[in-house]
Design an enzyme around this catalytic site. Structure first.
Site, PDB file in Angstrom:
ATOM      1  NE  ARG A  99      -3.787  -2.249   2.386  1.00 38.87           N
ATOM      2  CZ  ARG A  99      -3.603  -3.559   2.477  1.00 38.87           C
ATOM      3  NH1 ARG A  99      -2.382  -4.035   2.704  1.00 38.87           N
ATOM      4  NH2 ARG A  99      -4.618  -4.393   2.353  1.00 38.87           N
ATOM      5  CG  HIS A 130      -0.876  -5.516  -4.419  1.00 39.08           C
ATOM      6  ND1 HIS A 130       0.212  -5.449  -3.576  1.00 39.08           N
ATOM      7  CD2 HIS A 130      -1.714  -6.442  -3.881  1.00 39.08           C
ATOM      8  CE1 HIS A 130       0.052  -6.297  -2.579  1.00 39.08           C
ATOM      9  NE2 HIS A 130      -1.106  -6.907  -2.723  1.00 39.08           N
ATOM     10  CG  HIS A 155      -0.211 -11.378  -3.848  1.00 42.83           C
ATOM     11  ND1 HIS A 155      -0.859 -12.272  -3.022  1.00 42.83           N
ATOM     12  CD2 HIS A 155      -0.513 -10.139  -3.382  1.00 42.83           C
ATOM     13  CE1 HIS A 155      -1.545 -11.599  -2.119  1.00 42.83           C
ATOM     14  NE2 HIS A 155      -1.351 -10.301  -2.301  1.00 42.83           N
ATOM     15  CG  ASP A 199      -2.896  -8.397   5.444  1.00 43.03           C
ATOM     16  OD1 ASP A 199      -1.827  -8.502   4.794  1.00 43.03           O
ATOM     17  OD2 ASP A 199      -3.933  -7.890   4.986  1.00 43.03           O
ATOM     18  CD  GLU A 238       1.940 -10.346  -0.471  1.00 47.51           C
ATOM     19  OE1 GLU A 238       1.788  -9.289  -1.113  1.00 47.51           O
ATOM     20  OE2 GLU A 238       1.170 -10.707   0.448  1.00 47.51           O
TER      21      GLU A 238
END
Length: 374
Positions: free
Chosen positions: A106, A131, A202, A273, A338
């Site tokens: 982000r 992304h 991803h 996350d 990632e």
């Protein structure tokens, strides 16, 4: 008449042989990935190694479609989520297996300032840019060259102003399947104007070999003393220690052990996350993360020269997505690792920089290495 009949039977036999030959270890078919987007052809490329591993990648979005790794019994097992045809990828807004850019993760409000110039990006995630926006690198058809059974090279030119980013960016991504069962992804880029770059992959991993299962029993270790703590919209505001929190993954624990703890950061992410600040200091030879499925015995190790890794546990998967061969993917049906620079780095001078200038070369490496634990 007999000659015609015999010829017809031979043609049918040869056609059926061709279809069988086309079917890969993964069960995928190359013909199901032949299409055209924006005047550019899509295809499926297959990497193999001496140990029988197979990796399938499409040049649409540089997506890893399947990774066939051996389980503890030696059975080839697909360990990534995705679709079995190009139409499903084209129709999906998701990022299964995708090559992410220009900026993975982000950027707050889709805004940053570079050399005194303000830039506005797409705001495709709660008012922020995620992304690279909806038409990021995951939605582009890349020029592909397969040099041998081990190596695929993808190239793409992102023009100045694309998705609001400055500079003509020439990107080269090399996927290499090694004979020690590692998929090495090397990202390289150059620009003619100062810009920001943060590329990643991803892939959604489920190592169990059980279609449609969750990953809560997978054990995970991340070599990191800190995370970038986030606000309610997952924008980082500080680097915070994991010591004494459910985000301390320095020793292996099952994903599901603490994921639903009533803890501020977990509540904000609906689970894991977050970006972990790696202890590896850019050394690609040091282990960054390790995941093991107790069901299959498959081990995934992650190595990178990046300073961070986003660990995501499929918290926003809603059980409505049908993937390869009709399998419905459930909530928390996969996890992502990632490798990256930190989220929103262009707006945090104290974070490692993502600025790339003319004359410099962006180089990022991520290695996903597979083995088994008996």
């Amino acid at each position: 008449m007999k000659k015609v009949l015999i010829f017809g039977m031979m043609a049918a036999f040869l056609l059926s042989c061709g279809e069988k030959t086309e079917t890969l270890v993964s069960g995928l078919k190359k013909s199901d990935f032949v299409a055209e987007k924006d005047g550019k052809p899509t295809a499926l490329y297959v990497l193999t190694n001496a140990k029988g591993m197979e990796v399938c990648i499409t040049n649409y979005g540089g997506r890893i479609v399947s990774v066939m790794a051996p389980d503890r019994e030696g059975k080839p097992t697909d360990v990534v989520l995705g679709y079995d045809n190009i139409d499903a990828y084209l129709a999906s807004a998701g990022n299964f297996g995708a090559l992410i850019g220009r900026y993975g993760n982000r950027i707050a409000q889709g805004q940053f300032t570079l050399d005194g110039v303000d830039y506005q990006l797409p705001r495709n995630n709660n008012g922020h840019c995620l992304h690279g926006g909806p038409e990021g690198f995951h939605a582009q058809v890349w020029d592909a060259t397969q040099t041998d059974n081990h190596t695929l090279v993808l190239k793409y030119k992102s023009v100045d102003g694309e998705a609001g980013f400055p500079g003509n960016l020439d990107v080269k991504v090399t996927y290499t399947l090694t004979d020690d069962n590692a998929l090495d992804i090397l990202y390289e880029a150059t620009t003619d104007k100062a810009t920001v770059v943060n590329l990643t992959n991803h892939s959604y991993f489920n190592l169990s070999g059980v279609p449609g299962s969750q990953i809560l029993d997978h054990t995970v270790m991340i070599n990191a003393d800190n995370i970038t703590a986030v606000d309610s919209l997952l924008i980082p505001y500080e680097i915070a220690p994991v010591e004494g929190t459910p985000l301390d993954l320095r020793k292996p624990i099952p994903v599901g052990q603490k994921i639903d703890d009533d803890y501020d950061q977990l509540n904000k992410g609906r689970g894991y996350d977050h970006n972990w600040v790696l202890n590896t200091h850019g050394d690609v030879k040091q282990l960054a993360a390790r995941v093991v499925s107790p069901t299959s015995g498959i081990v995934l190790e992650v190595y990178t020269n990046e300073p961070g890794v986003q660990f995501y546990t499929g918290n926003f998967m809603d059980g409505k997505d049908t993937g390869k061969f009709g399998v419905v993917y459930p909530h928390r049906g996969a996890l992502c690792l990632e490798t990256q620079h930190y989220p929103d780095s262009p707006n945090h001078p104290d974070f490692p920089t993502t600025v790339l200038r003319p004359g410099e070369k962006y180089v990022s490496e991520c290695m996903y290495k597979f083995s088994v634990e008996k």
